[in-house]
Design a protein around this motif. Sequence first.
Motif, PDB file in Angstrom:
ATOM      1  N   GLU A   1      -4.528   6.500  11.221  1.00 60.18           N
ATOM      2  CA  GLU A   1      -5.555   5.452  11.324  1.00 60.18           C
ATOM      3  C   GLU A   1      -5.879   4.801   9.977  1.00 60.18           C
ATOM      4  O   GLU A   1      -6.651   3.857   9.932  1.00 60.18           O
ATOM      5  CB  GLU A   1      -6.840   6.040  11.903  1.00 60.18           C
ATOM      6  N   LEU A   2      -5.316   5.310   8.901  1.00 61.79           N
ATOM      7  CA  LEU A   2      -5.627   4.795   7.573  1.00 61.79           C
ATOM      8  C   LEU A   2      -4.779   3.559   7.276  1.00 61.79           C
ATOM      9  O   LEU A   2      -3.558   3.587   7.422  1.00 61.79           O
ATOM     10  CB  LEU A   2      -5.342   5.900   6.552  1.00 61.79           C
ATOM     11  N   ASP A   3      -5.435   2.476   6.878  1.00 63.00           N
ATOM     12  CA  ASP A   3      -4.734   1.229   6.568  1.00 63.00           C
ATOM     13  C   ASP A   3      -4.736   0.978   5.058  1.00 63.00           C
ATOM     14  O   ASP A   3      -5.785   1.026   4.427  1.00 63.00           O
ATOM     15  CB  ASP A   3      -5.410   0.036   7.248  1.00 63.00           C
ATOM     16  N   ALA A   4      -3.566   0.706   4.518  1.00 62.35           N
ATOM     17  CA  ALA A   4      -3.452   0.367   3.098  1.00 62.35           C
ATOM     18  C   ALA A   4      -3.856  -1.092   2.923  1.00 62.35           C
ATOM     19  O   ALA A   4      -3.195  -1.997   3.433  1.00 62.35           O
ATOM     20  CB  ALA A   4      -2.026   0.590   2.618  1.00 62.35           C
ATOM     21  N   CYS A   5      -4.948  -1.327   2.230  1.00 60.60           N
ATOM     22  CA  CYS A   5      -5.477  -2.685   2.063  1.00 60.60           C
ATOM     23  C   CYS A   5      -5.660  -3.063   0.594  1.00 60.60           C
ATOM     24  O   CYS A   5      -6.363  -4.021   0.289  1.00 60.60           O
ATOM     25  CB  CYS A   5      -6.817  -2.806   2.783  1.00 60.60           C
ATOM     26  N   ALA A   6      -5.057  -2.294  -0.300  1.00 59.15           N
ATOM     27  CA  ALA A   6      -5.199  -2.600  -1.728  1.00 59.15           C
ATOM     28  C   ALA A   6      -4.537  -3.930  -2.034  1.00 59.15           C
ATOM     29  O   ALA A   6      -3.534  -4.301  -1.413  1.00 59.15           O
ATOM     30  CB  ALA A   6      -4.567  -1.493  -2.563  1.00 59.15           C
ATOM     31  N   ASP A   7      -5.103  -4.639  -2.983  1.00 58.37           N
ATOM     32  CA  ASP A   7      -4.499  -5.876  -3.454  1.00 58.37           C
ATOM     33  C   ASP A   7      -3.074  -5.549  -3.909  1.00 58.37           C
ATOM     34  O   ASP A   7      -2.871  -4.671  -4.750  1.00 58.37           O
ATOM     35  CB  ASP A   7      -5.332  -6.433  -4.606  1.00 58.37           C
ATOM     36  N   GLU A   8      -2.093  -6.231  -3.331  1.00 59.61           N
ATOM     37  CA  GLU A   8      -0.691  -5.900  -3.592  1.00 59.61           C
ATOM     38  C   GLU A   8      -0.338  -5.988  -5.074  1.00 59.61           C
ATOM     39  O   GLU A   8       0.375  -5.140  -5.606  1.00 59.61           O
ATOM     40  CB  GLU A   8       0.233  -6.815  -2.784  1.00 59.61           C
ATOM     41  N   ARG A   9      -0.864  -6.987  -5.744  1.00 63.05           N
ATOM     42  CA  ARG A   9      -0.583  -7.152  -7.170  1.00 63.05           C
ATOM     43  C   ARG A   9      -1.087  -5.950  -7.967  1.00 63.05           C
ATOM     44  O   ARG A   9      -0.412  -5.434  -8.844  1.00 63.05           O
ATOM     45  CB  ARG A   9      -1.250  -8.429  -7.669  1.00 63.05           C
ATOM     46  N   MET A  10      -2.291  -5.489  -7.618  1.00 64.36           N
ATOM     47  CA  MET A  10      -2.874  -4.344  -8.310  1.00 64.36           C
ATOM     48  C   MET A  10      -2.100  -3.065  -7.981  1.00 64.36           C
ATOM     49  O   MET A  10      -1.780  -2.274  -8.863  1.00 64.36           O
ATOM     50  CB  MET A  10      -4.342  -4.190  -7.904  1.00 64.36           C
ATOM     51  N   ALA A  11      -1.788  -2.866  -6.701  1.00 60.61           N
ATOM     52  CA  ALA A  11      -1.062  -1.662  -6.285  1.00 60.61           C
ATOM     53  C   ALA A  11       0.332  -1.616  -6.902  1.00 60.61           C
ATOM     54  O   ALA A  11       0.793  -0.559  -7.341  1.00 60.61           O
ATOM     55  CB  ALA A  11      -0.978  -1.601  -4.765  1.00 60.61           C
ATOM     56  N   GLU A  12       1.015  -2.733  -6.941  1.00 60.83           N
ATOM     57  CA  GLU A  12       2.370  -2.787  -7.501  1.00 60.83           C
ATOM     58  C   GLU A  12       2.363  -2.604  -9.018  1.00 60.83           C
ATOM     59  O   GLU A  12       3.374  -2.231  -9.605  1.00 60.83           O
ATOM     60  CB  GLU A  12       3.050  -4.106  -7.129  1.00 60.83           C
ATOM     61  N   SER A  13       1.221  -2.855  -9.668  1.00 59.34           N
ATOM     62  CA  SER A  13       1.154  -2.673 -11.118  1.00 59.34           C
ATOM     63  C   SER A  13       1.378  -1.208 -11.493  1.00 59.34           C
ATOM     64  O   SER A  13       1.796  -0.906 -12.607  1.00 59.34           O
ATOM     65  CB  SER A  13      -0.188  -3.170 -11.669  1.00 59.34           C
ATOM     66  N   CYS A  14       1.145  -0.289 -10.557  1.00 58.02           N
ATOM     67  CA  CYS A  14       1.393   1.142 -10.796  1.00 58.02           C
ATOM     68  C   CYS A  14       2.869   1.402 -11.083  1.00 58.02           C
ATOM     69  O   CYS A  14       3.222   2.381 -11.729  1.00 58.02           O
ATOM     70  CB  CYS A  14       0.985   1.967  -9.584  1.00 58.02           C
ATOM     71  N   LEU A  15       3.723   0.535 -10.586  1.00 61.95           N
ATOM     72  CA  LEU A  15       5.157   0.717 -10.771  1.00 61.95           C
ATOM     73  C   LEU A  15       5.584   0.472 -12.223  1.00 61.95           C
ATOM     74  O   LEU A  15       6.711   0.767 -12.590  1.00 61.95           O
ATOM     75  CB  LEU A  15       5.930  -0.210  -9.829  1.00 61.95           C
TER      76      LEU A  15
END
Length: 146
Positions: A107-121
């Motif tokens: 039931e958990l939805d990933a809703c993080a801003d994609e730009r911010m989440a991808e910055s982890c890479l």
Amino acid sequence: FPQDHFTHVFIDESGQATEPESVIAMAGLISTKGQVVMAGDPKQLGPVIRSSVGVKHGLNISLLERLMAMELYSKEYDKRCITKLVKNFRSHKELLTIPKALYYDNELDACADERMAESCLQFPGLTEDARKKKVPLVFHGVIGQD
């Protein structure tokens, strides 16, 4: 404070509190018609109990976790009493895959801003393979002692 002084008691991070800690927040303070609001996630970090005696007697289970295990709060709960937050705005979607399946019934939805989440890479400690697969996860062993 006089008996029945408060009409509402809010217990934040109640999933991390021992049951006595939660009960103390209510004992003699809340009115007989008062309401208790417990906020927290019983599937995350629970009470940290270092005593084996305390664990044996259930202090490692929070009041929130014990209540959520009751039939009253099962899958078919009253939405007027429980609000489930299922949108995660902090984590990369790949990091949510396992907890989503194991603990949150998908039931958990990933809703993080994609730009911010991808910055982890771009983290320098990330392996090239992790970057290619777009999974910003590092396992780092630590040896500690109490």
